[in-house]
Design an enzyme around this catalytic site. Structure first.
Site, short mmCIF file in Angstrom:
data_model
loop_
_atom_site.label_atom_id
_atom_site.label_comp_id
_atom_site.label_asym_id
_atom_site.label_seq_id
_atom_site.Cartn_x
_atom_site.Cartn_y
_atom_site.Cartn_z
CD GLU A 50 -3.05 -0.84 2.31
OE1 GLU A 50 -2.88 0.05 3.16
OE2 GLU A 50 -4.02 -1.59 2.32
CD GLU A 58 -13.54 -2.66 -1.91
OE1 GLU A 58 -14.36 -1.85 -1.53
OE2 GLU A 58 -13.79 -3.51 -2.77
C1 LIG Z 1 -6.09 -2.75 4.96
O1 LIG Z 1 -6.19 -3.79 5.87
C2 LIG Z 1 -4.96 -4.04 6.51
C3 LIG Z 1 -5.18 -5.20 7.38
O2 LIG Z 1 -6.29 -4.99 8.21
C4 LIG Z 1 -4.54 -2.81 7.31
O3 LIG Z 1 -3.24 -3.04 7.80
C5 LIG Z 1 -4.52 -1.60 6.44
O4 LIG Z 1 -4.38 -0.46 7.25
C6 LIG Z 1 -5.79 -1.45 5.65
N1 LIG Z 1 -5.63 -0.40 4.66
C7 LIG Z 1 -6.49 0.57 4.49
C8 LIG Z 1 -6.15 1.55 3.42
O5 LIG Z 1 -7.50 0.66 5.14
#
Ligand SMILES: *[C@@H]1O[C@H](CO)[C@@H](O)[C@H](O)[C@H]1NC(C)=O
Ligand SMILES: *[C@@H]1O[C@H](CO)[C@@H](O)[C@H](O)[C@H]1NC(C)=O
Ligand SMILES: *[C@@H]1O[C@H](CO)[C@@H](O)[C@H](O)[C@H]1NC(C)=O
Ligand SMILES: *[C@@H]1O[C@H](CO)[C@@H](O)[C@H](O)[C@H]1NC(C)=O
Ligand SMILES: *[C@@H]1O[C@H](CO)[C@@H](O)[C@H](O)[C@H]1NC(C)=O
Ligand SMILES: *[C@@H]1O[C@H](CO)[C@@H](O)[C@H](O)[C@H]1NC(C)=O
Ligand SMILES: *[C@@H]1O[C@H](CO)[C@@H](O)[C@H](O)[C@H]1NC(C)=O
Ligand SMILES: *[C@@H]1O[C@H](CO)[C@@H](O)[C@H](O)[C@H]1NC(C)=O
Ligand SMILES: *[C@@H]1O[C@H](CO)[C@@H](O)[C@H](O)[C@H]1NC(C)=O
Ligand SMILES: *[C@@H]1O[C@H](CO)[C@@H](O)[C@H](O)[C@H]1NC(C)=O
Ligand SMILES: *[C@@H]1O[C@H](CO)[C@@H](O)[C@H](O)[C@H]1NC(C)=O
Ligand SMILES: *[C@@H]1O[C@H](CO)[C@@H](O)[C@H](O)[C@H]1NC(C)=O
Length: 725
Positions: free
Chosen positions: A184, A255
């Site tokens: 991410e 997602e």
């Molecule tokens: C997506 O999920 C992961 C695991 O729960 C978490 O670490 C992350 O912050 C989340 N990302 C967003 C953009 O919400």
């Protein structure tokens, strides 16, 4: 405060373009429709299970249950800070035995997706970074910084080499079909200006050069360079995703739409089996998805001090396999049926052309039809949240439940409807196996309240940043000072400003009180009336962190701990400002530094009977117990305690924080998983460290089991009060 979080993280590979990619042997490639393994397109269901969040003894059963639930792939992050606690010193043993975990996946005939990161976030302390990185002079994490890149490449190479040396990539005949680099990154990329894109280029190239023979993905990374697959991550990827960034690449949708971890002070978020199934089916139908990952399939436990800031130890307990690895029904069973229904028609989904057309205002058909043989699969969707619909499809009437998708593997017969749960229900049963109410079986020991001494080894005339002093060796940092009280001051009030996470105040060895922040608001102010001596006074402030931060740019520059300390008087404008004063520091509590939770160190401090030492701050308690008979999972119910940490036979089952109540006035977590493998046949040592005050006589050891209820009606009518837990 909005504490709710989503529960399942679904990763869908969406393939929009017909890429011309050659297929070769055991190497994994992709085309416009799906990943290609051993020359075959695949629709893959994947589930996240993180090896250090359970025990090696649990892995075979967890992986077996995942397989039995219709999964093809187990996805895990790699946890850098477990594996490289000091630069160049590695640990891959016990719960950290990544090779053993991957081999278990292989032994059960499943594939693996290895998300190396090595930045992982994952509600894991420091997002997976070893804390020693913080002290590399000049380092800036996750950007075009030579120092960071060196260590990232070093660790990534270490992991790839380890996997290769064990023959674990699919290209070598092993189970790993996908790897992930970074995580991410787009969320923070802009903070690094032109260095962000340069870092992405570097990370992709570095990863690809490792020659794993299987594709790399970068989730949420529009500018992922070829041949790394860029994936979308967000709430509305179906609308917002710009698609793959090259015509030969598939597009993937990651997602976070139902996942969510729980924090202290937060309530659990319950998401229905029907809702998850609806979204999974919709992604397959509407986005041509061929890879769906459940984050998490089994969440497990954040043992020890591994949770990130404010996160509870029970991780994604609402997943299809609960914290203990028990089936969560009907969620698990409903998804299993969905997987079987999709698998039933996967050939047509993968070979066919997709068309779609309207069946009504809120109803739509997605049809996959093979050119040769004319086989056909249909998904009939009803997006109406409230009303049933009757639609005509190929001259036949179909009745669609509200907000549902019907799957017709032959375009005629409905074999699955996402809103129709046709599986058994169950209920988790917690039985008290042992109570600890005999005062004679406990001993206690008060920890030392540190006071300022001129000889104290670490002194500073400012308030130091918490993490930079503790180096994460402990959650605890003492800030101590001594001053001469010589002004007229009525009703003195001690005012402490902190950036995290908890502060306890002692004045002249007397406990004054505590205050804390929360997951969303780190800063807090503690104001307590104090009694001052004429002359010398000791102020001892214990700053406590509940996990390190795990997300955002510039993690290396985060600030925690005390920012300001003052004593205000009522009668005058005068006050003491101790913010810049002679402070002495001490890392960790005495008992912690002596590791008195280990059998061999118990005698390093004095223990005594606990009569009269209940509800005391900063105290250790110990007892021993025999394990409950049988094989059911075990949990400690710590609901009568306040805040602290618990150890069984020297192993930490995690931090507890029962005194932090949710908006509904309940603790976020009272049950703490004790893996059976932590236990001996008899005389198991239980040690509790209590910070604020609790009563160990009311804790209990519980076994966890399931009662199966085969029918929903019976379930709901006969036991009206139970939670769909
Ligand atoms: C997506 O999920 C992961 C695991 O729960 C978490 O670490 C992350 O912050 C989340 N990302 C967003 C953009 O919400
Ligand atoms: C799905 O595949 C079909 C071809 O089978 C194509 O026409 C359609 O655009 C694809 N949809 C998406 C969202 O990729
Ligand atoms: C996999 O790819 C590697 C490097 O690209 C190549 O050397 C190897 O022959 C391939 N293996 C198979 C089974 O095709
Ligand atoms: C490696 O990690 C395990 C936990 O799985 C721990 O018990 C062990 O002490 C560690 N080894 C070293 C050398 O630190
Ligand atoms: C990683 O760095 C260590 C020193 O910290 C060094 O011994 C090792 O060779 C490096 N490994 C790689 C793969 O660069
Ligand atoms: C799909 O299910 C039907 C009926 O349950 C069965 O007859 C058929 O063989 C299955 N097809 C595949 C490809 O599994
Ligand atoms: C077909 O599905 C696409 C999304 O994949 C959507 O944009 C389009 O409007 C649909 N077409 C019809 C005729 O419903
Ligand atoms: C939808 O149909 C079901 C089954 O016939 C019925 O029980 C339900 O009440 C209907 N719901 C609505 C909103 O009409
Ligand atoms: C539906 O009925 C029409 C008219 O009776 C016929 O022309 C058409 O072939 C039928 N379609 C299917 C899929 O059976
Ligand atoms: C951390 O401590 C060192 C001295 O131990 C100091 O030089 C450095 O500036 C501190 N860094 C931060 C971010 O406070
Ligand atoms: C000072 O004391 C008075 C009387 O007790 C009280 O009303 C007032 O709030 C106090 N002021 C401060 C600043 O504490
Ligand atoms: C106390 O001193 C600090 C550091 O100089 C300063 O930031 C703060 O404003 C002072 N507090 C008051 C109430 O003046």
């Amino acid at each position: 405060m909005e504490w709710r979080r989503l529960w399942f993280w679904v990763m869908v590979v969406v393939l929009m373009t017909e890429g011309a990619v050659s297929v070769s042997g055991g190497n994994v490639t992709y085309d416009g429709r799906s990943l290609i393994i051993d020359g075959q397109r695949k629709i893959l269901f994947s589930g996240s299970i993180h090896y250090p969040r359970s025990t090696p003894e649990m892995w075979p059963s967890l992986i077996g249950k995942a397989k039995e639930g219709g999964l093809d792939v187990i996805q895990t992050y790699v946890f850098w800070n477990l594996h490289e606690p000091q630069p160049g010193q590695y640990n891959f043993s016990g719960r950290y035995d990544l090779v053993k975990f991957i081999k278990e996946i292989q032994a059960q005939g499943l594939y693996a997706c290895l998300r190396i990161g090595p930045y992982i976030e994952s509600e894991w302390t420091y997002g997976g970074f070893p804390f020693w990185l913080h002290d590399v002079p000049g380092i800036v994490y996750r950007t075009d910084n030579e120092l960071f890149k060196f260590y990232m490449q070093n660790f990534t190479t270490k992991i790839v080499n380890l996997m290769q040396s064990e023959g674990l990539y699919a290209s070598q005949g092993g189970p790993i079909i996908l790897s992930q680099i970074e995580n991410e990154y787009q969320n923070v990329e802009a903070a690094f200006h032109e260095k962000g894109p340069a870092y992405v280029q570097w990370a992709a190239k570095m990863a690809v050069n490792l020659q794993t023979g299987v594709p790399w993905v970068m989730c949420k990374q529009t500018d992922a360079p070829d041949p790394v697959i860029n994936t979308c991550n967000g709430m509305k990827c179906g609308q917002t995703f710009g698609g793959p960034n090259s015509p030969n690449k598939p597009s993937m949708w990651t997602e976070n739409w139902t996942s969510f971890y729980q924090v202290y002070g937060g309530e659990p978020y319950i998401r229905s089996a029907e809702d998850i199934a609806f979204h999974v089916a919709l992604f397959i139908a509407r986005m041509n998805g061929s890879y769906v990952n459940y984050y998490m399939y089994h969440g497990g436990t954040n043992f020890g001090r591994t949770s990130s800031a404010y996160v509870i130890t029970s991780y994604y307990d609402q997943a299809p396999l609960d914290e203990y690895g028990l089936l969560r029904q009907p969620k698990r069973g409903h998804l299993k049926q969905l997987h079987a229904a999709i698998r039933n028609c996967s050939t047509t989904l993968l070979q066919g052309m997709r068309t779609n057309f309207s069946l009504g205002q809120l109803q739509e058909a997605y049809v996959f039809r093979e050119e040769s043989g004319g086989r056909c699969v249909a998904f009939l969707t009803n997006n109406d949240e409230k009303d049933n619909a009757t639609v005509q499809f190929q001259n036949t009437s179909y009745y669609l439940m509200p907000r549902s998708i019907s799957i017709l593997p032959d375009c005629e017969k409905v074999i699955f409807n996402t809103a129709k749960v046709n599986t058994s229900y169950n209920k988790r049963i917690t039985r008290s196996a042992q109570i600890f109410d005999s005062v004679d079986k406990w001993e206690g020991s008060k920890d030392v309240i540190q006071n300022f001494e001129p000889t104290i080894s670490l002194q500073s005339n400012t308030l130091l940043e918490h993490m930079n002093v503790t180096k994460d060796k402990s959650d605890y940092l003492w800030y101590t000072m001594r001053f001469d009280h010589n002004i007229s001051c009525t009703e003195p009030v001690l005012r402490v400003v902190s950036l995290g996470h908890v502060a306890h105040a002692f004045v002249n060895d007397i406990y004054i009180g505590n205050a804390h922040g929360n997951h969303d608001t780190k800063q807090f102010i503690m104001e307590n009336p104090v009694v001052l001596n004429n002359g010398s006074n000791n102020i001892s402030l214990l700053s406590v962190m509940v996990g390190l931060p795990d997300s955002g740019a510039f993690l290396e520059r985060r600030f925690a701990g005390l920012q300001g300390v003052e004593i205000h008087c009522n009668n005058t404008d005068q006050f003491y400002n101790f913010t810049n004063y002679a402070w002495g520091y001490k890392v960790g509590l005495l008992g912690e530094n002596l590791q008195i939770y280990r059998e061999e160190n118990l005698d390093d401090i004095e223990w005594s009977k606990i009569n009269g030492s209940l509800n005391q701050p900063l105290i250790w308690y110990k007892t021993s117990f025999n394990p409950p008979a049988g094989n059911d999972p075990i949990a400690l119910n710590l609901s009568s305690m306040g805040k602290g940490e618990a150890w069984i036979n020297g192993q930490s089952v995690g931090r507890y924080w029962v005194s932090f109540l949710t908006s509904k006035g309940k603790p976020s977590q009272t049950m703490y998983h004790v893996p059976r493998s932590f236990l001996k046949d008899s005389e198991n040592l239980l040690v509790l460290l209590e910070e604020v005050g609790g009563n160990p006589l009311h804790i209990s050891l519980n076994t966890i089991s399931l009662s199966t209820l085969s029918d929903r009606t019976y379930f709901l009518s006969s036991i009206p009060s139970i939670r769909l837990d």
